[in-house]
Structures are given as structure tokens and as C-alpha cells.
Design an enzyme around this catalytic site. Structure first.
Site, PDB file in Angstrom:
ATOM      1  N   ASP A  15       0.747  -1.165   0.003  1.00 64.57           N
ATOM      2  CA  ASP A  15       0.047   0.009   0.068  1.00 64.57           C
ATOM      3  C   ASP A  15       0.664   1.151   0.011  1.00 64.57           C
ATOM      4  O   ASP A  15       1.884   1.692   0.822  1.00 64.57           O
ATOM      5  CB  ASP A  15      -0.944   0.243   1.361  1.00 64.57           C
ATOM      6  CG  ASP A  15      -1.683  -1.312   1.224  1.00 64.57           C
ATOM      7  OD1 ASP A  15      -1.145  -2.194   1.088  1.00 64.57           O
ATOM      8  OD2 ASP A  15      -2.830  -0.949   1.810  1.00 64.57           O
ATOM      9  N   HIS A  76     -10.662   1.555   1.219  1.00 63.28           N
ATOM     10  CA  HIS A  76     -10.624   3.011   0.606  1.00 63.28           C
ATOM     11  C   HIS A  76     -10.742   3.183  -0.585  1.00 63.28           C
ATOM     12  O   HIS A  76     -10.739   4.495  -0.910  1.00 63.28           O
ATOM     13  CB  HIS A  76      -9.413   3.376   1.284  1.00 63.28           C
ATOM     14  CG  HIS A  76      -9.202   3.257   2.910  1.00 63.28           C
ATOM     15  ND1 HIS A  76      -7.980   3.122   3.714  1.00 63.28           N
ATOM     16  CD2 HIS A  76     -10.211   3.511   3.687  1.00 63.28           C
ATOM     17  CE1 HIS A  76      -8.534   3.177   4.942  1.00 63.28           C
ATOM     18  NE2 HIS A  76      -9.735   3.552   5.096  1.00 63.28           N
ATOM     19  N   HIS A 159      -7.095  -7.946   0.260  1.00 68.42           N
ATOM     20  CA  HIS A 159      -6.854  -7.036   1.249  1.00 68.42           C
ATOM     21  C   HIS A 159      -7.564  -7.071   2.541  1.00 68.42           C
ATOM     22  O   HIS A 159      -9.067  -7.317   2.431  1.00 68.42           O
ATOM     23  CB  HIS A 159      -7.301  -5.817   0.392  1.00 68.42           C
ATOM     24  CG  HIS A 159      -7.007  -4.492   0.795  1.00 68.42           C
ATOM     25  ND1 HIS A 159      -5.872  -3.802   0.810  1.00 68.42           N
ATOM     26  CD2 HIS A 159      -7.679  -3.581   1.794  1.00 68.42           C
ATOM     27  CE1 HIS A 159      -6.006  -2.840   1.284  1.00 68.42           C
ATOM     28  NE2 HIS A 159      -7.085  -2.519   1.873  1.00 68.42           N
ATOM     29  N   HIS A 186      -0.493  -3.005   6.291  1.00 71.58           N
ATOM     30  CA  HIS A 186       0.906  -2.194   5.972  1.00 71.58           C
ATOM     31  C   HIS A 186       2.185  -2.563   6.782  1.00 71.58           C
ATOM     32  O   HIS A 186       3.260  -2.054   6.624  1.00 71.58           O
ATOM     33  CB  HIS A 186       0.679  -0.634   6.461  1.00 71.58           C
ATOM     34  CG  HIS A 186      -0.652  -0.162   5.670  1.00 71.58           C
ATOM     35  ND1 HIS A 186      -0.568   1.212   5.286  1.00 71.58           N
ATOM     36  CD2 HIS A 186      -1.508  -0.471   4.921  1.00 71.58           C
ATOM     37  CE1 HIS A 186      -1.417   1.764   4.589  1.00 71.58           C
ATOM     38  NE2 HIS A 186      -2.263   0.517   4.388  1.00 71.58           N
TER      39      HIS A 186
HETATM   40 FE   FE2 Z   1      -7.014  -0.900   3.326  1.00 70.18          FE
END
Ligand code: FE2
Length: 279
Positions: A15, A76, A159, A186
Site C-alpha cells: 500500500d 478505501h 486486502h 501495511h
Molecule cells: Fe485498506
């Protein structure tokens, strides 16, 4: 490792967060492609907007111009309404396939690399995630039926929040796809491996952004929130050093099985990011 017609080398980057992540990607993606003789680059861009949430069509074009073949996303992706039209009209930006079919965009795409068709599937998890999406496992199965006559070189970006859901999908798809890579948390995991039936797997690719941040965002407000539970404003951390992480996967183009996976990690303490900088 040999780089020839029978071997496809794919770099998957974690990401990209805000202006910091974009600056890192711009500085290093092409260089990584050359250094590792990469045939295709897949990057998760769902946090690449300047506010650290969402993406714009301008940023997708930025990724494409700087070495990305496909941009994946996650929860997102819906943060900027501007991206809805782009999703509806293009297939180089994916949204998770297990959102409702009426959502704009697609969750699977194919493209050509050295005469071979590569498929990329984007899925989102359901455990500890806010959106009530379709089952990622069953969605993956139906996409594989669709891809059956098209290609056996398939990379999945899962994800998801929990390692269990990502590891579970990895085993579920072992031998059916070339690679399953996790995104969203992340934080890169050190469990990269080739599963028993030939699928390359890593629980999380990590991220591209400020190293001493919290998942790419300024740590102070988040720590304050953790202590007080009061609402805070999150902001992208633009103070270096910066990091870019992911995995390099090598795939046998005939069998679609992975032959190699290794983590890629790059730290840059010279890059400077202007707070007004935008893609
Ligand atoms: Fe995310």
C-alpha cells in the site's frame, strides 16, 4: 534465477500511502524494475491520495507512468467519488471483486506480458472489516471458472485485516493460482513461501511511505486517540526516512506455478517530501 520467455517476474508493492508513498514510488519503482528484471509490477494504491485514503484518476495515471501495470485497492477505494467513473471505464485499476456487482469497476483483469496473459484478482476480507461483502473464497472460485480458458498465471491481492483470513485464502487457492499476496495492514510479514501445490504466498506486503509512522500516518494523533479514545484527525506522515516493501515472485509461464518468492525492502533517508506536494 533466469529471465527468459518461460519465466515471468512480477513485483508486488504494498500500500502506497499519500504524498510520501507516491514520492518513494516515483523515485524507486522504475529502478527496481530494471534492477530485478521485472516483467510486471502490481501496486496497491488505495491509500495514495494526499489525505492517505483513496485514490484519484490522476494518481492512477501517475502509477502507470512510473512503472505500474496494475493498481489494486481495498476498502478505501470509495473515498473519492471522482474515481468511480475511472473504475467504470478502465481495467488497470481494480476494486475488490467481492463488492456487489453494481459497484463501479471490476475486481479482475488480464494483460499481456511477453506474449503471456496475466490475470490479477483483487479481493477484500470480511473479518474485522466494516463492509459486508460477498465471501472472498467463493468469489475467487467463480473468478477462476471465468479465467479457466484464459490463463493459469494468476496473482491475487487479498486486502484483509487478519492473518488468518489471508493465510486461509492462500491455502484455499494453493495450486489454483500463481500467487496470493496480502495487503491492508501495511506491516510486512516474514512468512513469504511457496505453498505445497505451487502458489507463492505472503501474509502482508507492507507499505510504501514514512518509516517511523503508524501505517504511513503521523503517529502522535493516533497514539493520542489510543490513549484517550477521542476522535482525532489523521494525516500522512511526510518526514523521512521512507520505506518501500513488497515481494518479487517468479512464475513458470507454462504451469502457472511459482518458482521463487523473495521480500523486497528499500529504505531511503535522502528523499524529501514537501507537505504541499501532490501527484
Ligand atoms: Fe485498506
Amino acid at each position: 534465477m533466469q529471465n527468459n520467455q518461460n519465466r515471468i517476474r512480477i513485483l508486488c508493492i504494498g500500500d502506497v500511502v499519500g504524498s510520501s508513498g507516491c514520492a518513494m514510488f516515483q523515485k524507486h519503482a522504475q529502478e527496481l524494475r530494471r534492477k530485478h528484471a521485472i516483467d510486471a509490477l502490481i501496486v496497491n494504491g488505495e491509500n495514495s491520495d494526499n489525505k492517505g485514503r483513496g485514490i484519484t484518476s490522476r494518481i492512477v495515471n501517475f502509477f502507470r507512468q512510473n512503472g505500474a501495470d496494475i493498481v489494486t485497492s481495498g476498502n478505501h477505494i470509495w473515498a473519492n467519488k471522482e474515481i468511480y467513473n475511472y473504475l467504470a471505464e478502465h481495467t488497470d485499476l481494480l476494486r475488490p471483486a467481492n463488492y456487489h456487482s453494481s459497484a463501479p469497476g471490476v475486481g479482475v483483469t488480464t494483460f499481456l506480458v511477453k506474449g503471456n496473459t496475466i490475470a490479477v484478482i483483487n479481493l477484500i476480507g470480511r473479518v474485522f472489516m466494516r463492509d459486508h461483502v460477498d465471501c472472498p473464497f467463493r468469489t475467487a472460485e467463480s473468478i477462476l471458472t471465468y479465467l479457466k480458458d484464459k490463463t493459469n498465471i494468476i496473482v491475487v491481492d487479498m486486502h484483509a485485516e487478519t492473518s488468518s483470513e489471508k493465510i486461509g485464502l492462500g491455502h484455499f487457492l494453493d495450486g489454483k493460482v500463481s500467487a496470493v499476496v496480502g495487503t491492508h495492514t501495511h506491516v510486512p510479514t516474514a512468512d513469504e513461501r511457496i505453498l505445497p501445490r505451487g502458489t507463492a504466498f505472503v501474509t502482508d506486503l507492507g507499505m510504501t511511505g514514512a518509516l517511523n509512522s503508524m501505517i504511513g500516518m503521523k503517529k502522535e494523533p493516533i497514539i493520542q486517540h489510543l490513549i484517550t479514545q477521542l476522535p482525532v484527525k489523521f494525516a500522512v506522515d511526510e518526514i523521512g526516512p521512507f520505506i518501500m516493501t513488497g515481494v518479487l515472485i517468479e512464475i513458470d509461464a507454462h504451469t502457472g506455478k511459482a518458482t521463487h518468492i523473495e521480500r523486497v525492502k528499500l529504505i531511503d533517508d535522502e528523499l524529501r517530501v514537501q507537505s504541499s506536494e501532490s501527484v
